[in-house]
Write an enzyme that holds these catalytic residues in place. Sequence first.
Site, PDB file in Angstrom:
ATOM      1  N   GLU A 129       0.853  -1.191   0.000  1.00 12.35           N
ATOM      2  CA  GLU A 129       0.000   0.000   0.000  1.00 12.35           C
ATOM      3  C   GLU A 129       0.886   1.237   0.000  1.00 12.35           C
ATOM      4  OE1 GLU A 129      -3.143   0.091   2.969  1.00 12.35           O
ATOM      5  OE2 GLU A 129      -2.882   2.260   3.229  1.00 12.35           O
ATOM      6  N   GLU A 134      -2.412  11.068   3.670  1.00 12.17           N
ATOM      7  CA  GLU A 134      -3.389  10.795   4.711  1.00 12.17           C
ATOM      8  C   GLU A 134      -3.369  11.974   5.670  1.00 12.17           C
ATOM      9  OE1 GLU A 134      -4.261   6.372   5.922  1.00 12.17           O
ATOM     10  OE2 GLU A 134      -2.097   6.728   5.993  1.00 12.17           O
TER      11      GLU A 134
END
Length: 247
Positions: A129, A134
């Site tokens: 990932e 974020e």
Amino acid sequence: MLPNQIEYSIEVASDSLVWSEEFDGTSLNEKLWNYELGDGCPNLCGWGNNEPQIYTKTNHTLKNGFLHIQIRKEDTAYTSTRITTEKKFEFQYGRVEARAKLPIGKGIWPAIWMLGSNHREVGWPLCGEIDILEYVGREPHIVFNSLHTKDSHGETINTKKTKIDDIEEGFHTYVADWSPKKIDFYVDGDLLYSFEPKVHTKEIWPFDQPFYLILNSAIGGNFGGHDIDDSVLPQEFVIDYVRVYKN
């Protein structure tokens, strides 16, 4: 195009644009994007992090060249949008650039990220990932860049938190520059984090295969925080464009 877009584009002018989504239409282009709907059940309830949101097809709009992902509370349910390019656009190596404006408030968790295209066969985290952006509202002014691998599973050791005082103000440009041996992360042209391991086993470096893009805003959960401030809702995660260049 705004002035800071022109300046930043000069830096990547030598790269070849291989894919882009400018969100110029009035509805999401389903030739490019898939919806991921619901709460993740039965396979991944809470989408793996005990998140309460339900993803729908109605929590977004396209207006004036921008994708608006709307984060709401409707009665007792939290709702949002999650879209992916799985099976529609997958690529191996390149420079991913996105320009976006963040939603804010405790419990808000917007992200621009990527998963290995083999995730349905080998599972997460062995598929890998790449978290280009974020942000969690419980930690204002902080950008997270992370890489999830089998080697770092449970510890997320391949990560960097960077304080940017004005990150909640207006639009910013987020980049992951992914090459066969290294991944670099930038915000507004500033290098924040580099991952360049000496060993490239599948457990340490699953990044030698095609990946696909994901745009979403989760709510709460183990990472977003269970203390959700309902008073800030609704919020919008606004994305101007996503572009992929050959590096």
